[in-house]
Enzyme design. Structure first.
Site, PDB file in Angstrom:
ATOM      1  N   LYS A 204       0.858  -1.201   0.000  1.00 33.02           N
ATOM      2  CA  LYS A 204       0.000   0.000   0.000  1.00 33.02           C
ATOM      3  C   LYS A 204       0.886   1.240   0.000  1.00 33.02           C
ATOM      4  O   LYS A 204       1.075   1.903   1.023  1.00 33.02           O
ATOM      5  CB  LYS A 204      -0.891  -0.007   1.248  1.00 33.02           C
ATOM      6  CG  LYS A 204      -2.232  -0.666   1.016  1.00 33.02           C
ATOM      7  CD  LYS A 204      -3.133  -0.582   2.232  1.00 33.02           C
ATOM      8  CE  LYS A 204      -4.135   0.541   2.158  1.00 33.02           C
ATOM      9  NZ  LYS A 204      -5.119   0.418   1.089  1.00 33.02           N
TER      10      LYS A 204
HETATM   11  N1  PMP Z   1      -6.356  -3.804  -3.479  1.00 33.82           N
HETATM   12  C1  PMP Z   1      -6.083  -2.493  -3.362  1.00 33.82           C
HETATM   13  C2  PMP Z   1      -5.394  -1.779  -4.474  1.00 33.82           C
HETATM   14  C3  PMP Z   1      -6.435  -1.807  -2.191  1.00 33.82           C
HETATM   15  O1  PMP Z   1      -6.167  -0.496  -2.053  1.00 33.82           O
HETATM   16  C4  PMP Z   1      -7.085  -2.508  -1.149  1.00 33.82           C
HETATM   17  C5  PMP Z   1      -7.493  -1.779   0.101  1.00 33.82           C
HETATM   18  N2  PMP Z   1      -6.480  -1.795   1.053  1.00 33.82           N
HETATM   19  C6  PMP Z   1      -7.327  -3.874  -1.314  1.00 33.82           C
HETATM   20  C7  PMP Z   1      -6.956  -4.484  -2.498  1.00 33.82           C
HETATM   21  C8  PMP Z   1      -7.955  -4.684  -0.219  1.00 33.82           C
HETATM   22  O2  PMP Z   1      -7.074  -4.799   0.869  1.00 33.82           O
HETATM   23  P1  PMP Z   1      -7.597  -4.961   2.363  1.00 33.82           P
HETATM   24  O3  PMP Z   1      -8.565  -6.070   2.356  1.00 33.82           O
HETATM   25  O4  PMP Z   1      -6.384  -5.253   3.146  1.00 33.82           O
HETATM   26  O5  PMP Z   1      -8.221  -3.673   2.736  1.00 33.82           O
END
Ligand code: PMP
Length: 313
Positions: free
Chosen positions: A164
């Protein structure tokens, strides 16, 4: 589709910044801040759910989020200021101090805070902050209409897709705006090989012949915590295995069910892709079951999974 309002109230919001709890309006960043120019930051998105029944706020998988943040920071040659346990304590303190009684989003961010010119990762000071903001649904939960983006998901060889990283969100922003401005609700990325990757800020699952399928972590997806959560729930609660394999674009069109998942998106059914109806154009039964299971857990209504929750009050 109208986008949710997620801005914190500046005058009354307690935040954490570089070792201190202070008001949102008291944090000032210089115009030269490295991360602003070069996207050199790593952030997290954590949800805390308000339960009116128990008058309790529950933070979901907080330690896992800080663990991922710590790993991602390492990729950008940064370090979180204190251990994960302490970051969880600071977050609890902030949520309490803000006295939230609604669903909240917690946004920790670590970034290159030096005010200097120069594209690099080394010899730069890290800054670290956390803010909290009220947040309802990030996307509609009743059925999204999507397009396969003309933008491809960034490749890990260009910049770490699994992490991220602030700068990488330009990729998602391009795809999301393209989708919204073309009248869709969300974008679906293909990766550089042309395989289905994920949404602009969500991981993706499809159901084919009754089987759950999602792209593996090596397909340039972000390593989602909700994705991992759902894989466990599908296996433990629905008695099925999630197959992690490459997905072709045309499989999207013939899948019985498609859904996104993420901290923001939660479990969000997709009912149309590139003007083809998915299943019968309504939320599929497996998606509905999983969505309910997930939201029940998040709101503290499934004691079996209480280890994933941190009660705030
Ligand atoms: N893909 C992207 C590009 C994201 O920004 C997110 C959100 N964090 C996710 C997938 C899903 O990740 P998570 O379940 O950890 O929020």
């Amino acid at each position: 589709m109208k986008q949710p309002y997620t801005a914190p109230t500046r005058e009354q919001s307690w935040v954490y910044f570089n070792g201190k709890v202070c008001q949102y309006q008291d944090v000032h960043l210089g115009l030269m801040t490295h991360a602003l120019h070069y996207g050199t930051g790593v952030f997290e998105g954590i949800r805390a759910y308000w339960s009116a029944e128990t008058s309790q706020l529950y933070a979901f998988r907080m330690a896992e989020h800080f663990k991922r943040m710590s790993d991602n920071a390492k990729i950008l040659r940064m370090k979180l200021p204190v251990p994960i346990e302490q970051l969880c304590e600071i977050t609890v303190e902030l949520l309490r101090k803000n006295a939230w009684q609604e669903d909240v989003y917690v946004r920790p961010i670590v970034f290159k805070g030096d005010e200097v010119i120069g594209v690099r990762l080394h010899d730069l000071k890290d800054s670290f902050g956390i803010y909290t903001a009220a947040m309802g649904n990030y996307v509609e939960l009743g059925g999204l209409r999507c397009m396969v983006s003309s933008w491809r998901r960034i490749d890990d060889n260009a910049a770490p897709a699994r992490a991220k990283i602030t700068g990488i969100y330009v990729n998602g922003a391009l795809a999301k705006s393209e989708a919204l401005e073309n009248g869709y609700d969300e974008a679906i990325f293909l990766n550089q090989d042309g395989h289905v990757c994920e949404g602009s800020a969500e991981n993706i699952f499809i159901v084919r012949d009754g089987a759950f399928i999602t792209p593996p972590e090596t397909e340039n997806i972000l390593e989602g915590i909700t994705r991992e959560t759902l894989i466990e729930l599908v296996e433990k609660e629905m008695g099925k295995k999630v197959v992690q394999r490459r997905i072709d674009r045309s499989e999207l069109y013939i899948a019985e069910e498609v859904f996104f998942c993420g901290t923001g998106a939660q479990v969000a059914p997709v009912v149309e892709i590139d003007r083809r109806m998915i299943g019968d154009g309504k939320t599929g039964p497996m998606t509905a079951q999983l969505q309910k299971l997930y939201l029940d857990i998040c709101k503290g209504a499934a004691p079996k999974y209480s280890a994933w929750l941190t009660p705030i009050y």
